[in-house]
Design a protein around this motif. Structure first.
Motif, short mmCIF file in Angstrom:
data_model
loop_
_atom_site.label_atom_id
_atom_site.label_comp_id
_atom_site.label_asym_id
_atom_site.label_seq_id
_atom_site.Cartn_x
_atom_site.Cartn_y
_atom_site.Cartn_z
N SER A 167 0.84 -1.22 0.00
CA SER A 167 0.00 0.00 0.00
C SER A 167 0.86 1.25 0.00
CB SER A 167 -1.03 0.05 1.14
OG SER A 167 -0.90 -0.92 2.08
N ALA A 168 2.01 1.20 0.67
CA ALA A 168 2.90 2.37 0.67
C ALA A 168 3.43 2.65 -0.74
CB ALA A 168 4.07 2.13 1.63
N GLU A 169 3.83 1.58 -1.44
CA GLU A 169 4.39 1.77 -2.79
C GLU A 169 3.34 2.33 -3.75
OE1 GLU A 169 6.10 -2.06 -3.63
OE2 GLU A 169 7.69 -1.68 -2.15
N ALA A 170 2.12 1.81 -3.65
CA ALA A 170 1.06 2.31 -4.55
C ALA A 170 0.77 3.79 -4.25
CB ALA A 170 -0.22 1.49 -4.37
N PHE A 171 0.83 4.16 -2.98
CA PHE A 171 0.61 5.56 -2.58
C PHE A 171 1.67 6.46 -3.21
CE2 PHE A 171 1.71 8.91 0.54
CZ PHE A 171 0.51 9.61 0.56
N VAL A 172 2.92 6.03 -3.14
CA VAL A 172 4.01 6.84 -3.68
C VAL A 172 3.90 6.90 -5.22
CG1 VAL A 172 6.52 7.02 -3.90
CG2 VAL A 172 5.49 6.42 -1.70
N LEU A 173 3.57 5.75 -5.84
CA LEU A 173 3.39 5.74 -7.30
C LEU A 173 2.28 6.68 -7.74
CD1 LEU A 173 3.61 2.09 -8.66
CD2 LEU A 173 4.89 4.11 -9.43
N ALA A 174 1.26 6.83 -6.89
CA ALA A 174 0.14 7.72 -7.22
C ALA A 174 0.51 9.19 -6.98
CB ALA A 174 -1.09 7.34 -6.40
N GLY A 175 1.73 9.44 -6.49
CA GLY A 175 2.16 10.83 -6.29
C GLY A 175 2.28 11.22 -4.83
N GLY A 176 2.04 10.28 -3.93
CA GLY A 176 2.12 10.57 -2.49
C GLY A 176 3.57 10.79 -2.05
N ASN A 177 3.71 11.62 -1.04
CA ASN A 177 5.04 11.99 -0.54
C ASN A 177 5.61 10.87 0.35
OD1 ASN A 177 7.22 13.09 0.82
ND2 ASN A 177 6.25 15.10 1.09
N LEU A 178 6.71 10.29 -0.13
CA LEU A 178 7.32 9.15 0.57
C LEU A 178 7.69 9.48 2.01
CD1 LEU A 178 8.64 6.30 0.40
CD2 LEU A 178 10.72 7.41 -0.42
N ARG A 179 8.10 10.74 2.24
CA ARG A 179 8.57 11.10 3.59
C ARG A 179 7.47 11.08 4.64
NH1 ARG A 179 11.80 16.38 2.33
NH2 ARG A 179 9.84 16.59 1.27
N ARG A 180 6.23 11.14 4.18
CA ARG A 180 5.12 11.12 5.16
C ARG A 180 4.74 9.70 5.56
NH1 ARG A 180 1.98 16.63 4.45
NH2 ARG A 180 3.93 17.71 4.11
#
Ligand code: UDP
Length: 386
Positions: free
Chosen positions: A159-172
């Motif tokens: 779920s973290a990787e999909a969030f980042v791929l969707a443009g989510g900020n990895l640092r959060r």
């Protein structure tokens, strides 16, 4: 230090994310509270566990029950979302943190967080991929997270990787696998359901089971297809259409008739005794056709001391090591599922090994206590800096 947390969930139903929230909310009780946007069995369940609950009914447009796809969040929903956010902001007075547990809860909580000047921590329990969510929804969610949300707690690397791929900020983002109350689940499984087999007219027939809400991507139809290649094997289908997917439930019954499986497929509906039911089957199956955020049922199967076969995608890959703590099969492939079921049913030594290693994996990697310690650390760091 005790933190006062306002948890928020859009659903009145008991999905996996809701069951995971129960244990967390219990830990932070009595100082914390759960806000739901819809009344239902989830409220009863929380209250029975001693958690305070407040239902802020969502306006009709927002009350669309589907979780995946984010239906009900179109432009027409904006006034309703704003009104709900204002009510949530008022409810958040006196709390240190707003912690949404679902997507719609995130949207409303992010706005409420701005209004009430409270930090927001989101429990991300979805794969934000095109398979599950439309582009506008993915954009809305990552924009809110990048601008407003202090911390995103993803329940798996998937779920973290999909969030980042969707443009989510990895640092959060922090990955925190769900923790399960392993001792309680072991105990519940140990109770078993003594007359289940007899009540289904079964004696020694092999029995497999799926324990998931009925939804196309949960893949119960793949099991039905696999059963056509497994003469004599019976199956429990435990679960109901929780989020407006009744058409799929009917389709499953139609396929059961069409493929002549009526005598071998047992629809039990939603049950509150899944761990005990798992003890009645020879193999616990997870048949999702798309990446699963985590897959609680896989862990519950391991804790029920049953061999587990899961589909090789998403969070399941973080739980199961193929051939050791379970078997993995490609998603949506009935012949592969049938072959794996046959393998486990025919090879007692393999089944015993999968059970022993699966149990250890669930106990060592997914305990509640260690998850709560890490969560507490995250919360302390957020509240301390605010
Ligand atoms: N479950 C239940 N009763 C049912 C079917 C499922 O209590 O009839 C529970 C199951 O035991 C598991 C959860 O629902 O704890 C499903 O969680 P999972 O992560 O597997 O899937 P989700 O519903 O969150 O997509």
């Amino acid at each position: 230090m005790t933190r006062r947390i306002l948890f928020v969930d859009q659903s009145g139903q008991l999905g996996g994310g809701e069951l995971s929230l129960v244990d967390v909310a219990v830990h932070f009780s009595p100082e914390s509270e759960v806000v739901l946007f819809e009344d239902g069995p989830f409220r009863t369940h929380l209250e029975a566990a001693g958690v305070r609950v407040q239902v802020l009914e969502a306006p009709r447009g927002l009350r669309n029950v589907r979780r995946e796809g984010g239906g009900g969040l179109g432009l027409g929903a904006v006034p309703g979302v704003l009104a709900l956010a204002r009510r949530l902001a008022r409810a958040a007075r006196g709390y240190d943190l707003i912690a949404p547990n679902t997507q719609k809860a995130l949207v409303v909580s992010a706005l409420a967080g701005v209004l009430a000047r409270k930090p927001v921590l989101w429990f991300l329990r979805d794969i934000l991929s095109p398979e599950h969510f439309s582009r506008p929804i993915r954009q809305l969610v990552v924009t809110l997270c990048n601008k407003v949300v202090t911390r995103v707690i993803a329940n798996s690397r998937a779920s973290a990787e999909a969030f980042v791929l969707a443009g989510g900020n990895l640092r959060r983002v922090r990955v925190l696998h769900d923790g399960l109350d392993t001792a309680a689940l072991l105990r519940q499984a140990g109770e078993g359901v003594p007359d289940l087999r007899a009540s289904l007219g079964l004696t020694t027939e092999p029995l497999v089971g799926v324990f998931s809400r009925l939804s196309p991507w949960k893949g119960q139809h793949v099991l039905l297809r696999a059963l056509t290649e497994l003469p004599g094997v019976h199956a429990l289908l435990v679960g109901d259409a929780l989020f407006g997917e009744e058409a799929y439930a009917q389709e499953l019954r139609r396929l059961t008739r069409e493929w002549g499986l009526e005598d071998r497929v047992h629809f039990l509906g939603f049950r509150g005794d899944v761990p005990a039911l798992m003890r009645s089957v020879d193999v616990v199956l997870h048949t999702s056709t798309a990446a699963e955020p985590l897959g609680r049922v896989i862990l519950e199967g391991m804790l029920a001391r049953r061999p587990v076969i899961a589909t090789a995608a998403g969070g399941a890959l973080e739980i199961v090591r193929d051939g050791e703590s379970g078997l993995l099969v490609p998603p949506g492939e009935a012949p592969a599922l049938a072959a794996a079921i046959r393998r486990v049913l025919d090879d007692r030594a393999l089944a015993e090994r999968l059970v022993a290693r699966g149990l250890r994996r669930a106990q060592e990697g997914f305990g509640l206590a260690s998850m709560l310690v890490r969560l507490q650390g995250e919360i302390d760091s957020i509240v301390a800096v605010e």
